[in-house]
Motif scaffolding. Structure first.
Motif, short mmCIF file in Angstrom:
data_model
loop_
_atom_site.label_atom_id
_atom_site.label_comp_id
_atom_site.label_asym_id
_atom_site.label_seq_id
_atom_site.Cartn_x
_atom_site.Cartn_y
_atom_site.Cartn_z
N ASP A 229 0.83 -1.21 0.00
CA ASP A 229 0.00 0.00 0.00
C ASP A 229 0.86 1.26 0.00
N ARG A 230 1.97 1.23 0.76
CA ARG A 230 2.87 2.39 0.76
C ARG A 230 3.48 2.58 -0.61
N GLY A 233 1.01 4.27 -2.89
CA GLY A 233 0.92 5.70 -2.62
C GLY A 233 2.08 6.48 -3.24
N ARG A 234 3.26 5.86 -3.23
CA ARG A 234 4.42 6.55 -3.79
C ARG A 234 4.42 6.54 -5.31
#
Length: 427
Positions: A229-230, A233-234
């Motif tokens: 998920d991170r 986002g990036r």
């Protein structure tokens, strides 16, 4: 030490040469103090991957000297020509004598002597420091080539860790620049909107960079789903204002924990591939997927572009080095007219350095091995913290993990296992 007494001079030099690499500055400081009063010593060598910088002297002065400061201070110092003047060391301008040496077959070494500010070293003092350092630089290189198996493996681990971190930070920087360029080139955004979006991206990148600087990747684990998920986002800013469709497929076992260094490497691989693929004309779709296997995290990134990428492209070489540093592998399959597929297999268990972590030590991570090595030498937590430049609290955390993983209850038992596995008992 009487400089006119050859026996005293030879005895002083011998005391320095007999010292282990890690403790060579202490006897050197004692010798230099006889004719050159000083507050601290710092050495920087290219022949030691594990500990290129070593310092000794007054605290906190000595402990605050960084390798970057020393490298900059010695940038203009010629081999065989000691330099004396003001250099920025430990965050301030300080008077220092800096000597460079490069014995045949070595990468060279720098020595900085932070003086007490009382007077200027004369020609004789400068020449003595130069001769001593030329002798010691060759000695350090020779000793480094004959380190015990445990130390040699530690250097390999450090080299691999350095390659991994450099690759990750390079990818993060490239992704940020690509996001900024995509925003500024967007045909759908006005000037004011583009500037605002670019500012937001830059601020987010700075926050992430600062957070990364404080992160001890070798300590923690995280769920695969949260790590993915991170990543999503990036990656969002890369295609937010682009015509390329980005499809992200997370791991099915999202709740499963994976080592943080593996998660960061997988994120870097996807991010690096996406940035590289976006540079090719004709790409309309990119698909990135993570799949957790029993012993590895498999990362697959595929595009529908021209299929002209090669394993020799700089971004691919960098990502290959990143995967290799973790004991994994990365392959590239490009079919002209059909697209490119990059596959990386990253092992979930840390690679075991030959001769260093066999048998009961195989469960320990690189940083835990660093702590165990010093514990086996009889160092207490405070000294271990100083050598590794971490907090005492972190050392206690590592020691607790080491005892638990080794199935022992005391430091003495852990040290015994370390010695039995080839760790040295003295520094």
């Amino acid at each position: 030490m009487e400089l006119s007494d050859p026996r005293a001079v030879l005895a002083a030099v011998t005391s320095v040469l007999r010292a282990p690499i890690g403790g060579i500055l202490e006897p050197l400081s004692e010798v230099l103090a006889e004719f050159l009063p000083h507050r601290a010593l710092a050495m920087l060598t290219g022949d030691c991957a594990r500990h290129p910088l070593r310092t000794h002297g007054e605290q906190p002065l000595a402990g605050r000297i960084t390798s970057g400061e020393l490298a900059r201070a010695g940038a203009g110092v010629e081999v065989g020509e000691p330099w004396f003047g003001h250099a920025r060391l430990a965050g301030e301008s300080r008077l220092a004598l800096i000597v460079a040496s490069r014995p045949a077959g070595t990468s060279g070494a720098l020595l900085a002597v932070v003086t007490d500010g009382d007077g200027v070293p004369g020609p004789m003092a400068r020449d003595l420091v130069r001769l001593l350092w030329e002798l010691l630089a060759g000695h350090v290189s020779d000793r480094g080539a004959r380190l015990p198996p445990a130390d040699l493996a530690g250097s390999r681990v450090a080299a691999g860790e350095r390659a991994r971190v450099i690759a990750e930070l390079t990818d993060a920087h490239a992704a940020t620049l690509a996001s900024l360029l995509a925003t500024l080139r967007s045909r759908t955004l006005g000037d004011a909107a583009a500037r605002a979006a670019a500012t937001d991206l830059a601020v987010s990148a700075l926050i992430e960079l600062r957070a990364t600087g404080d992160l001890d990747r070798s300590l923690s684990e995280q769920s695969a789903g949260a790590a993915f998920d991170r990543l999503a986002g990036r990656l969002a800013p890369l295609t937010r204002h682009s015509e390329v469709a980005l499809e992200l497929v997370g791991p099915r076992a999202a709740e499963r924990s994976i080592p943080a260094d593996v998660a960061h490497a997988a994120q870097a691989v996807v991010r690096g591939c996406v940035v590289s693929m976006l540079e090719h004309e004709g790409v309309r779709r990119i698909r990135a997927a993570w799949e957790l296997e029993e012993a590895a995290l498999r990362v697959v990134v595929r595009d529908d572009g021209p299929g002209v990428a090669t394993a020799d492209d700089p971004p691919m070489r960098r990502l290959t080095e990143l995967a290799t540093a973790l004991g994994g592998r990365l392959t590239l399959d490009a079919v002209p007219g059909w697209g490119t597929t990059v596959t990386a297999a990253l092992p979930l268990a840390p690679a075991v350095a030959a001769g260093r972590a066999q048998g009961p030590l195989s469960a320990l991570r690189p940083r835990e091995l660093d702590v165990l090595e010093r514990l086996a030498r009889g160092l207490r937590n405070r000294r271990i913290a100083e050598e590794l430049r971490i907090s005492e609290h972190t050392v206690k955390f590592h020691v607790a993990n080491i005892l638990d993983k080794l199935g022992v209850t005391t430091r003495t038992e852990a040290a015994a296992l370390a010695h039995a596995s080839g760790f040295p008992s003295v520094a």
